[in-house]
Write an enzyme that holds these catalytic residues in place. Structure first.
Site, PDB file in Angstrom:
ATOM      1  N   TYR A 148      56.238  37.153  27.353  1.00 19.59           N
ATOM      2  CA  TYR A 148      57.463  36.566  26.802  1.00 19.59           C
ATOM      3  C   TYR A 148      58.506  36.426  27.907  1.00 19.59           C
ATOM      4  O   TYR A 148      59.134  35.366  28.062  1.00 19.59           O
ATOM      5  CB  TYR A 148      57.998  37.443  25.667  1.00 19.59           C
ATOM      6  CG  TYR A 148      59.284  36.926  25.064  1.00 19.59           C
ATOM      7  CD1 TYR A 148      59.259  35.866  24.159  1.00 19.59           C
ATOM      8  CD2 TYR A 148      60.510  37.479  25.397  1.00 19.59           C
ATOM      9  CE1 TYR A 148      60.429  35.384  23.601  1.00 19.59           C
ATOM     10  CE2 TYR A 148      61.691  36.996  24.847  1.00 19.59           C
ATOM     11  CZ  TYR A 148      61.650  35.952  23.955  1.00 19.59           C
ATOM     12  OH  TYR A 148      62.809  35.461  23.410  1.00 19.59           O
ATOM     13  N   LYS A 152      60.078  32.823  29.295  1.00 14.95           N
ATOM     14  CA  LYS A 152      61.508  32.527  29.241  1.00 14.95           C
ATOM     15  C   LYS A 152      62.096  32.336  30.637  1.00 14.95           C
ATOM     16  O   LYS A 152      63.009  31.522  30.828  1.00 14.95           O
ATOM     17  CB  LYS A 152      62.246  33.633  28.485  1.00 14.95           C
ATOM     18  CG  LYS A 152      61.976  33.618  26.981  1.00 14.95           C
ATOM     19  CD  LYS A 152      62.375  32.291  26.353  1.00 14.95           C
ATOM     20  CE  LYS A 152      62.219  32.252  24.845  1.00 14.95           C
ATOM     21  NZ  LYS A 152      62.617  30.961  24.258  1.00 14.95           N
TER      22      LYS A 152
END
Length: 277
Positions: A148, A152
């Site tokens: 994640y 990002k």
């Protein structure tokens, strides 16, 4: 009041996208709220100037169908595209399932790229704005969510590069660096963390599975602040959400050893991990 057209991905009830749909509608925009399942945002259907579209950002065919429908309804213009849809994945980096990691990047990184390319003509025609929902996690490396964090960080960098490239085309790009916000994103994540039997991190498995203990900003407050900034012509990196100020103003200047200590203290039990002898 706004008369702009706004498309938002990941608008299922309980999440950031849903709150953004409400905020932009409140400001008078015509909103295209999208999600993989229309039933998950059905409460928006009764609102004036809100259109519900089924859209899966990992499916080129789904994106093309949505683009065709938006083009027909708007005369070929789109003022604001908000790439919000995304998924989380919590797992030690050494134990990451590669296919699940690919799914994270499909939604969090490749999804926005597909959307931008599909809607580029409408955005250029409208001299519009693209909002890519990045995350403080792309700067503040929280343990056990490496995929994640990486997705990002990738969207943060892509978005800022895109901003420079689209300036000659009169399209603004906002990189929304989101701090802690109440959201149902965890519902879209893979099943709760269950470590492989061989994992080095078995001693803290229960700690890893716990939700982070950070303070969250409400989705409604977050969405209202974002909508106001975007409608007032924002461009570049915009920090919103709880703890985003810390990430913007403090983290870049901290010595690494202090930064690491803070991360471990708030990193899903990493500080409780017994060291190998």
């Amino acid at each position: 009041m706004s008369s702009k057209t706004v498309l938002i991905t990941g608008s299922s009830a309980g999440g950031i996208g849903h709150a953004l749909a409400l905020a932009f509608q409140k400001h008078g925009a015509t909103v295209f709220a999208t999600a993989r399942s229309i039933s998950k945002m059905q409460d928006l259907a009764s609102l004036p100037n809100v259109h519900l579209l089924a859209l899966d950002v990992t499916s080129p065919a789904s994106i093309a169908a949505a683009a065709k429908e938006v083009e027909a309804k708007t005369g070929g213009k789109l003022d604001v595209l908000i790439n919000n849809a995304g998924v989380q994945y919590v797992m030690p980096a050494l134990d990451v399932d590669i296919e699940k990691a690919r799914d994270v990047f499909e939604a969090n990184y490749w999804g926005p790229l597909r959307m931008i390319q599909a809607f580029k003509q409408m955005l250029v025609k409208a001299k519009g704005t693209i909002v890519n929902v990045g995350s403080a996690a792309g700067i503040f490396y929280v343990p056990f969510q490496s995929q994640y964090n990486a997705s990002k960080a990738a969207i943060n960098q892509y978005s800022e590069t895109l901003r420079m490239e689209l300036a000659p085309l009169n399209v603004k790009v906002v990189t929304l660096v989101a701090g802690n916000v109440s959201s149902n994103m965890v519902n879209n994540a893979p099943p709760p963390t269950q470590l492989p039997e061989h994992s080095f991190y078995k001693p803290i498995e229960k700690e890893i599975a716990k939700e982070e203990a950070f303070t969250n900003m409400s989705t409604s407050k977050f969405a209202e602040e974002v909508a106001s900034e975007v409608l007032n012509g924002a461009s570049g990196r915009v920090f919103k959400g709880a703890n985003s100020g810390v990430v913007k103003w403090l983290i870049p200047f901290l010595p690494q050893w202090i930064f690491d200590k803070l991360v471990v203290a708030n990193g899903r039990g990493l500080g409780k991990m017994p060291k190998l002898s």
